[in-house]
Design an enzyme around this catalytic site. Structure first.
Site, PDB file in Angstrom:
ATOM      1  N   ASP A  64     -20.330 -25.756 -19.166  1.00 17.84           N
ATOM      2  CA  ASP A  64     -18.784 -24.222 -18.834  1.00 17.84           C
ATOM      3  C   ASP A  64     -20.453 -23.311 -18.579  1.00 17.84           C
ATOM      4  OD1 ASP A  64     -17.804 -22.245 -19.700  1.00 17.84           O
ATOM      5  OD2 ASP A  64     -16.777 -23.038 -21.096  1.00 17.84           O
ATOM      6  N   VAL A  65     -19.993 -22.343 -17.708  1.00 12.81           N
ATOM      7  CA  VAL A  65     -21.133 -21.211 -17.313  1.00 12.81           C
ATOM      8  C   VAL A  65     -21.070 -20.488 -18.359  1.00 12.81           C
ATOM      9  CG1 VAL A  65     -20.896 -21.534 -14.630  1.00 12.81           C
ATOM     10  CG2 VAL A  65     -19.652 -20.454 -16.376  1.00 12.81           C
ATOM     11  N   ASN A  91     -20.809 -18.402  -8.872  1.00 14.47           N
ATOM     12  CA  ASN A  91     -19.829 -18.558  -7.793  1.00 14.47           C
ATOM     13  C   ASN A  91     -18.920 -18.670  -8.938  1.00 14.47           C
ATOM     14  OD1 ASN A  91     -17.850 -19.066  -5.544  1.00 14.47           O
ATOM     15  ND2 ASN A  91     -17.759 -21.153  -6.675  1.00 14.47           N
ATOM     16  N   TYR A 157     -10.545  -9.175 -15.183  1.00  9.12           N
ATOM     17  CA  TYR A 157     -10.299 -10.438 -13.609  1.00  9.12           C
ATOM     18  C   TYR A 157     -11.241  -8.864 -13.187  1.00  9.12           C
ATOM     19  CZ  TYR A 157     -10.729 -12.434  -9.080  1.00  9.12           C
ATOM     20  OH  TYR A 157     -11.202 -13.602  -8.482  1.00  9.12           O
ATOM     21  N   LYS A 161     -15.811  -8.892 -12.879  1.00  8.39           N
ATOM     22  CA  LYS A 161     -15.572  -8.285 -11.546  1.00  8.39           C
ATOM     23  C   LYS A 161     -16.484  -7.375 -11.246  1.00  8.39           C
ATOM     24  CE  LYS A 161     -14.302 -12.528  -9.508  1.00  8.39           C
ATOM     25  NZ  LYS A 161     -15.152 -14.079  -9.486  1.00  8.39           N
TER      26      LYS A 161
HETATM   27  C1  BGC Z   1      -8.371 -13.269  -6.270  1.00  7.12           C
HETATM   28  C2  BGC Z   1      -6.349 -14.186  -5.257  1.00  7.12           C
HETATM   29  C3  BGC Z   1      -6.238 -13.080  -4.693  1.00  7.12           C
HETATM   30  C4  BGC Z   1      -7.370 -12.011  -4.259  1.00  7.12           C
HETATM   31  C5  BGC Z   1      -7.068 -10.891  -3.365  1.00  7.12           C
HETATM   32  C6  BGC Z   1      -9.415 -12.477  -5.671  1.00  7.12           C
HETATM   33  O1  BGC Z   1     -10.649 -12.309  -6.134  1.00  7.12           O
HETATM   34  O2  BGC Z   1      -8.478 -14.802  -6.200  1.00  7.12           O
HETATM   35  O3  BGC Z   1      -6.170 -14.552  -6.001  1.00  7.12           O
HETATM   36  O4  BGC Z   1      -5.573 -13.103  -4.076  1.00  7.12           O
HETATM   37  O5  BGC Z   1      -8.503 -12.088  -5.334  1.00  7.12           O
HETATM   38  O6  BGC Z   1      -6.221  -9.659  -4.140  1.00  7.12           O
END
Ligand code: BGC
Length: 260
Positions: A64-65, A91, A157, A161
């Site tokens: 697990d990272v 990744n 998310y 990122k």
């Molecule tokens: C997500 C995808 C999504 C895409 C564009 C990606 O980072 O993992 O689920 O379709 O971004 O929104």
């Protein structure tokens, strides 16, 4: 121009499927020896190996990272097996459940940050500790258009990122005179299992295409070939501290195609 990674050693986290698998496969066919990594999908990792250029030096790592001791252990194994590392592809990632921030479950939010941001940090840190003394290497993090584009219900998310992106830029200021390049590759909507719920539903797919000026999803090979180019000296030798977007135009505010 031909990209030749012969003799290079590469490690790709999260390479039992999706974009990670395609990158591992593409790196190997460009000549690199590759360590495939998986958390739970051993069969997927074996399939990645099967698609790679045969090479006795390829390795498989599991775990697990988000567990920093496990991450440190993988890099020790790489050091023991290969004596060094030339290319690290950060990744592995998850997108988590969609939830409005106000009602979000703290554990779920933390999980996304642990895997994507902390896990990325652990790996990049370990890679640097091998690459800096060796005076060479390339680190490429697979981020997302969502390092820039906000996404309702996906605040963890997006934060993870964006975090990796700015971590990478900060790192570039620290080490760019030491022959280690640090990059992000930001894919848009690439057809993989992570977004299967969207592309397998006609209505949701049509909505997604409205967000993409090229009006189609991307293929994993389109990301993998770009990753190979970015980590190579032939194409990437003067690139560091930057993100390359491969997204069919998704970051260009497609809603402004009309009106405004
Ligand atoms: C997500 C995808 C999504 C895409 C564009 C990606 O980072 O993992 O689920 O379709 O971004 O929104």
């Amino acid at each position: 121009m031909k990209i030749d990674l012969s003799g290079k050693k590469a490690f790709v986290t999260g390479s039992s499927g999706g974009i990670g698998r395609a990158i591992a496969v593409a790196l190997s066919h460009s000549g690199a020896t590759v360590a495939v990594h998986y958390r739970g999908d051993e069969a997927g990792a074996r399939e990645t190996l099967a698609q790679m250029r045969p090479d006795d030096g390829h390795l498989m790592l599991q775990g697990d990272v988000s567990e920093k001791d496990a991450v440190a252990g993988w890099f020790r194994s790489l050091h023991d097996a290969w004596g060094g590392l030339d290319i690290f592809i950060n990744n592995a990632g998850i997108d988590g459940e969609k939830q409005p921030l106000a009602e979000s479950e703290v554990d779920a939010w933390e999980k996304v940050i642990s895997v994507n941001l902390l896990g990325g940090y652990y790996g990049v840190r370990q890679a640097l500790q091998m690459m800096l003394p060796a005076d060479g290497g390339v680190i490429l993090s697979v981020t997302s258009v969502h390092e820039k584009i906000p996404w309702a219900g996906q605040s963890a998310y997006c934060a993870s990122k964006a975090g990796i992106s700015l971590m990478t830029q900060s790192l570039a200021l620290e080490i760019s005179d030491q022959n280690v390049r640090v990059l992000c590759l930001a894919p848009g909507a690439i057809k993989t299992d992570i977004n299967k719920d969207v592309w397998s539903d006609e209505e949701q797919l049509a909505d997604l295409k409205e967000k993409i000026p090229m009006r189609r999803m991307g293929d994993v090979e389109e990301i993998a070939n770009l990753a190979v180019a970015m980590v190579s000296e032939e194409v990437g030798s003067y690139m560091t501290g930057t993100t390359v977007f491969a997204d069919g135009g998704m970051i260009t505010y497609p809603s402004f195609a009309k009106g405004g």
